[in-house]
Design a protein around this motif. Structure first.
Motif, PDB file in Angstrom:
ATOM      1  N   LEU A  55      45.707  34.579  17.767  1.00  0.00           N
ATOM      2  CA  LEU A  55      46.682  35.425  17.076  1.00  0.00           C
ATOM      3  C   LEU A  55      47.672  34.572  16.288  1.00  0.00           C
ATOM      4  CD1 LEU A  55      47.678  38.333  16.662  1.00  0.00           C
ATOM      5  CD2 LEU A  55      49.125  38.031  18.687  1.00  0.00           C
ATOM      6  N   LYS A  56      48.144  33.497  16.882  1.00  0.00           N
ATOM      7  CA  LYS A  56      49.052  32.589  16.171  1.00  0.00           C
ATOM      8  C   LYS A  56      48.363  31.970  14.959  1.00  0.00           C
ATOM      9  CE  LYS A  56      51.715  31.375  20.318  1.00  0.00           C
ATOM     10  NZ  LYS A  56      52.104  30.278  21.251  1.00  0.00           N
ATOM     11  N   SER A  57      47.109  31.535  15.137  1.00  0.00           N
ATOM     12  CA  SER A  57      46.379  30.926  14.029  1.00  0.00           C
ATOM     13  C   SER A  57      46.156  31.921  12.899  1.00  0.00           C
ATOM     14  CB  SER A  57      45.033  30.392  14.530  1.00  0.00           C
ATOM     15  OG  SER A  57      44.279  29.815  13.480  1.00  0.00           O
ATOM     16  N   SER A  58      45.787  33.148  13.237  1.00  0.00           N
ATOM     17  CA  SER A  58      45.560  34.166  12.212  1.00  0.00           C
ATOM     18  C   SER A  58      46.834  34.486  11.448  1.00  0.00           C
ATOM     19  CB  SER A  58      44.991  35.434  12.851  1.00  0.00           C
ATOM     20  OG  SER A  58      43.714  35.200  13.407  1.00  0.00           O
ATOM     21  N   VAL A  59      47.955  34.565  12.170  1.00  0.00           N
ATOM     22  CA  VAL A  59      49.234  34.854  11.513  1.00  0.00           C
ATOM     23  C   VAL A  59      49.603  33.740  10.543  1.00  0.00           C
ATOM     24  CG1 VAL A  59      51.707  35.113  11.918  1.00  0.00           C
ATOM     25  CG2 VAL A  59      50.081  36.348  13.351  1.00  0.00           C
ATOM     26  N   LEU A  60      49.398  32.485  10.943  1.00  0.00           N
ATOM     27  CA  LEU A  60      49.701  31.361  10.061  1.00  0.00           C
ATOM     28  C   LEU A  60      48.837  31.408   8.800  1.00  0.00           C
ATOM     29  CD1 LEU A  60      50.083  28.433  12.624  1.00  0.00           C
ATOM     30  CD2 LEU A  60      51.891  29.558  11.324  1.00  0.00           C
ATOM     31  N   ILE A  61      47.568  31.714   8.956  1.00  0.00           N
ATOM     32  CA  ILE A  61      46.670  31.777   7.804  1.00  0.00           C
ATOM     33  C   ILE A  61      47.045  32.937   6.893  1.00  0.00           C
ATOM     34  CG2 ILE A  61      44.275  32.164   7.110  1.00  0.00           C
ATOM     35  CD1 ILE A  61      43.424  30.685   9.653  1.00  0.00           C
ATOM     36  N   VAL A  62      47.361  34.089   7.471  1.00  0.00           N
ATOM     37  CA  VAL A  62      47.762  35.246   6.671  1.00  0.00           C
ATOM     38  C   VAL A  62      49.050  34.953   5.904  1.00  0.00           C
ATOM     39  CG1 VAL A  62      48.650  37.601   6.822  1.00  0.00           C
ATOM     40  CG2 VAL A  62      46.578  36.975   8.062  1.00  0.00           C
ATOM     41  N   LEU A  63      50.021  34.328   6.562  1.00  0.00           N
ATOM     42  CA  LEU A  63      51.283  33.991   5.897  1.00  0.00           C
ATOM     43  C   LEU A  63      51.085  32.956   4.799  1.00  0.00           C
ATOM     44  CD1 LEU A  63      53.779  33.844   8.919  1.00  0.00           C
ATOM     45  CD2 LEU A  63      53.500  35.657   7.227  1.00  0.00           C
ATOM     46  N   GLY A  64      50.044  32.140   4.928  1.00  0.00           N
ATOM     47  CA  GLY A  64      49.771  31.160   3.888  1.00  0.00           C
ATOM     48  C   GLY A  64      49.004  31.727   2.713  1.00  0.00           C
ATOM     49  N   VAL A  65      48.240  32.798   2.938  1.00  0.00           N
ATOM     50  CA  VAL A  65      47.367  33.341   1.891  1.00  0.00           C
ATOM     51  C   VAL A  65      48.014  34.519   1.161  1.00  0.00           C
ATOM     52  CG1 VAL A  65      45.165  34.491   1.438  1.00  0.00           C
ATOM     53  CG2 VAL A  65      45.259  32.558   3.013  1.00  0.00           C
ATOM     54  N   VAL A  66      48.483  35.497   1.913  1.00  0.00           N
ATOM     55  CA  VAL A  66      48.891  36.770   1.313  1.00  0.00           C
ATOM     56  C   VAL A  66      50.075  36.646   0.363  1.00  0.00           C
ATOM     57  CG1 VAL A  66      49.690  39.109   1.805  1.00  0.00           C
ATOM     58  CG2 VAL A  66      47.886  38.088   3.206  1.00  0.00           C
ATOM     59  N   PRO A  67      51.220  36.057   0.766  1.00  0.00           N
ATOM     60  CA  PRO A  67      52.353  36.004  -0.172  1.00  0.00           C
ATOM     61  C   PRO A  67      52.037  35.241  -1.457  1.00  0.00           C
ATOM     62  CG  PRO A  67      53.057  35.479   2.060  1.00  0.00           C
ATOM     63  CD  PRO A  67      51.570  35.473   2.065  1.00  0.00           C
ATOM     64  N   ILE A  68      51.348  34.120  -1.344  1.00  0.00           N
ATOM     65  CA  ILE A  68      51.030  33.322  -2.531  1.00  0.00           C
ATOM     66  C   ILE A  68      50.058  34.066  -3.432  1.00  0.00           C
ATOM     67  CG2 ILE A  68      50.024  31.154  -3.348  1.00  0.00           C
ATOM     68  CD1 ILE A  68      51.025  29.835  -0.809  1.00  0.00           C
ATOM     69  N   SER A  69      49.050  34.690  -2.849  1.00  0.00           N
ATOM     70  CA  SER A  69      48.064  35.431  -3.643  1.00  0.00           C
ATOM     71  C   SER A  69      48.728  36.583  -4.394  1.00  0.00           C
ATOM     72  CB  SER A  69      46.945  35.964  -2.737  1.00  0.00           C
ATOM     73  OG  SER A  69      46.256  34.920  -2.102  1.00  0.00           O
ATOM     74  N   VAL A  70      49.574  37.340  -3.709  1.00  0.00           N
ATOM     75  CA  VAL A  70      50.237  38.482  -4.343  1.00  0.00           C
ATOM     76  C   VAL A  70      51.190  38.019  -5.433  1.00  0.00           C
ATOM     77  CG1 VAL A  70      51.818  40.407  -3.929  1.00  0.00           C
ATOM     78  CG2 VAL A  70      49.991  39.927  -2.289  1.00  0.00           C
ATOM     79  N   LEU A  71      51.929  36.929  -5.200  1.00  0.00           N
ATOM     80  CA  LEU A  71      52.870  36.417  -6.198  1.00  0.00           C
ATOM     81  C   LEU A  71      52.144  35.951  -7.459  1.00  0.00           C
ATOM     82  CD1 LEU A  71      55.733  35.552  -7.020  1.00  0.00           C
ATOM     83  CD2 LEU A  71      55.305  33.362  -5.854  1.00  0.00           C
ATOM     84  N   ILE A  72      51.117  35.146  -7.295  1.00  0.00           N
ATOM     85  CA  ILE A  72      50.390  34.632  -8.458  1.00  0.00           C
ATOM     86  C   ILE A  72      49.697  35.763  -9.209  1.00  0.00           C
ATOM     87  CG2 ILE A  72      48.504  33.128  -9.193  1.00  0.00           C
ATOM     88  CD1 ILE A  72      49.147  31.300  -6.873  1.00  0.00           C
ATOM     89  N   ALA A  73      49.071  36.691  -8.473  1.00  0.00           N
ATOM     90  CA  ALA A  73      48.358  37.794  -9.117  1.00  0.00           C
ATOM     91  C   ALA A  73      49.316  38.697  -9.880  1.00  0.00           C
ATOM     92  CB  ALA A  73      47.594  38.593  -8.067  1.00  0.00           C
ATOM     93  N   THR A  74      50.500  38.946  -9.323  1.00  0.00           N
ATOM     94  CA  THR A  74      51.478  39.806  -9.999  1.00  0.00           C
ATOM     95  C   THR A  74      51.957  39.166 -11.292  1.00  0.00           C
ATOM     96  OG1 THR A  74      52.202  40.708  -7.874  1.00  0.00           O
ATOM     97  CG2 THR A  74      53.681  40.989  -9.746  1.00  0.00           C
ATOM     98  N   MET A  75      52.279  37.886 -11.244  1.00  0.00           N
ATOM     99  CA  MET A  75      52.749  37.212 -12.453  1.00  0.00           C
ATOM    100  C   MET A  75      51.633  37.099 -13.493  1.00  0.00           C
ATOM    101  SD  MET A  75      55.397  34.265 -11.117  1.00  0.00           S
ATOM    102  CE  MET A  75      54.130  33.352 -10.233  1.00  0.00           C
ATOM    103  N   ALA A  76      50.402  36.839 -13.032  1.00  0.00           N
ATOM    104  CA  ALA A  76      49.287  36.730 -13.977  1.00  0.00           C
ATOM    105  C   ALA A  76      49.004  38.072 -14.641  1.00  0.00           C
ATOM    106  CB  ALA A  76      48.047  36.220 -13.247  1.00  0.00           C
ATOM    107  N   ALA A  77      48.996  39.148 -13.873  1.00  0.00           N
ATOM    108  CA  ALA A  77      48.740  40.472 -14.439  1.00  0.00           C
ATOM    109  C   ALA A  77      49.868  40.886 -15.378  1.00  0.00           C
ATOM    110  CB  ALA A  77      48.581  41.496 -13.311  1.00  0.00           C
ATOM    111  N   TYR A  78      51.089  40.546 -15.038  1.00  0.00           N
ATOM    112  CA  TYR A  78      52.234  40.852 -15.897  1.00  0.00           C
ATOM    113  C   TYR A  78      52.128  40.104 -17.223  1.00  0.00           C
ATOM    114  CZ  TYR A  78      57.124  40.911 -17.475  1.00  0.00           C
ATOM    115  OH  TYR A  78      58.270  41.054 -18.218  1.00  0.00           O
ATOM    116  N   ALA A  79      51.735  38.843 -17.154  1.00  0.00           N
ATOM    117  CA  ALA A  79      51.605  38.051 -18.379  1.00  0.00           C
ATOM    118  C   ALA A  79      50.479  38.574 -19.267  1.00  0.00           C
ATOM    119  CB  ALA A  79      51.368  36.582 -18.021  1.00  0.00           C
ATOM    120  N   MET A  80      49.368  38.973 -18.649  1.00  0.00           N
ATOM    121  CA  MET A  80      48.225  39.451 -19.434  1.00  0.00           C
ATOM    122  C   MET A  80      48.479  40.828 -20.035  1.00  0.00           C
ATOM    123  SD  MET A  80      45.024  38.411 -16.993  1.00  0.00           S
ATOM    124  CE  MET A  80      44.737  36.716 -16.457  1.00  0.00           C
ATOM    125  N   THR A  81      49.150  41.689 -19.290  1.00  0.00           N
ATOM    126  CA  THR A  81      49.259  43.091 -19.688  1.00  0.00           C
ATOM    127  C   THR A  81      50.535  43.393 -20.462  1.00  0.00           C
ATOM    128  OG1 THR A  81      48.045  43.647 -17.672  1.00  0.00           O
ATOM    129  CG2 THR A  81      49.099  45.443 -18.840  1.00  0.00           C
TER     130      THR A  81
END
Length: 278
Positions: free
Chosen positions: A72-98
């Motif tokens: 559970l600790k390992s999964s939480v660390l991986i999720v915290l490392g993946v989800v915020p960064i992915s959402v931030l980059i995708a939001t800025m990229a989609a905003y720039a393109m659209t």
């Protein structure tokens, strides 16, 4: 009155029946797993029959056997490392393109769409070689970085669908008020994009939490994998004990079910927003 009621029933009846069938299709397997998880250990559960003496301690035993606390600790660390960064980059990229309509934005988006057509398994070997060359093999960082890249095409596609529905008048009004692209994104577009961002967080969480094949290939230490990635080790050791196997599987599924229940409202809002405008 009765005619109107019968007409309403005729119109909504097939849809309601379909929803009931879909609900049963989803709930019955969970009920079957729960009844099996409460049976005496070492026995073979009989279908959907509820045990006369439920053994709730099976979940405690499965928690200990599957080392759920560490996973559970390992999964939480991986999720915290993946989800915020992915959402931030995708939001800025989609905003720039659209919204900003950067040069070659359509070309970049087309390339991202093409990557969605590639089978997931085809990138496993190249990813393994790259992670090995970077010296990140058998580490959580070596799993986090590929997951961010693999999630990016769909994440950009999802956020772009939202920004396409955003009124252009808002951007023009912000520009007239002296707001630059960054301030317009933070103070205008992001508050409106909350349902889309929240639903993307949900989807990215489910995708990351349920990562199985990539975790098995890139991480040798079971304690550094996701909970889903460690399910194979649990199954290989206790495959003959169906009771413990069902209890362990329910424990691994519980966080995803809980998060989905909490965020399903925002997910529905995002789907309805995308249905307003093509």
């Amino acid at each position: 009155m009765s005619f109107a009621l019968s007409l309403t029933v005729r119109r909504r009846g097939p849809g309601a029946a379909l929803i009931v069938v879909a609900g049963l299709y989803s709930i019955v397997p969970l009920v079957s797993m729960l009844s099996a998880a409460l049976a005496p250990q070492g026995t073979i559960p009989d279908g959907l029959s509820w045990p006369s003496d439920p053994h709730w301690h099976n979940f405690v035993d499965a928690w200990t056997v599957a080392n759920v606390t560490t996973l559970l600790k390992s999964s939480v660390l991986i999720v915290l490392g993946v989800v915020p960064i992915s959402v931030l980059i995708a939001t800025m990229a989609a905003y720039a393109m659209t919204v900003l309509r950067i040069p070659l934005g359509k070309v970049f988006y087309l390339v991202l769409l093409l990557t969605l057509t590639l089978p997931y398994e085809i990138v496993i070997v190249p990813l393994y070689q790259q992670v090995n060359q970077l010296g990140l093999l058998d580490s959580r960082l070596g799993l986090i970085l590929p997951l961010i890249g693999l999630n990016m095409p769909f994440a950009v596609f999802w956020m772009r669908a939202h920004f396409l529905n955003a009124p252009e008048e808002l951007t023009e009004a912000a520009s007239l008020d002296g707001a630059g692209p960054w301030r317009a994104l933070v103070h205008i577009h992001l508050p409106l994009a909350r349902p889309a961002v929240t639903s993307l967080v949900l989807l990215m969480f489910l995708s990351t939490w349920n990562t199985f094949l990539l975790a098995l290939v890139l991480v040798n230490d079971p304690d550094k994998r996701t909970m889903a990635g460690a399910l194979q080790a649990f199954q290989s050791r206790y495959s003959t004990d169906i009771v413990l196997l069902n209890a362990g599987a329910l424990l691994l599924m519980a966080p995803t079910i809980l998060v989905f229940i909490l965020l399903q409202g925002q997910f529905t809002k995002a789907l309805l927003q995308g249905a307003v405008k093509g």
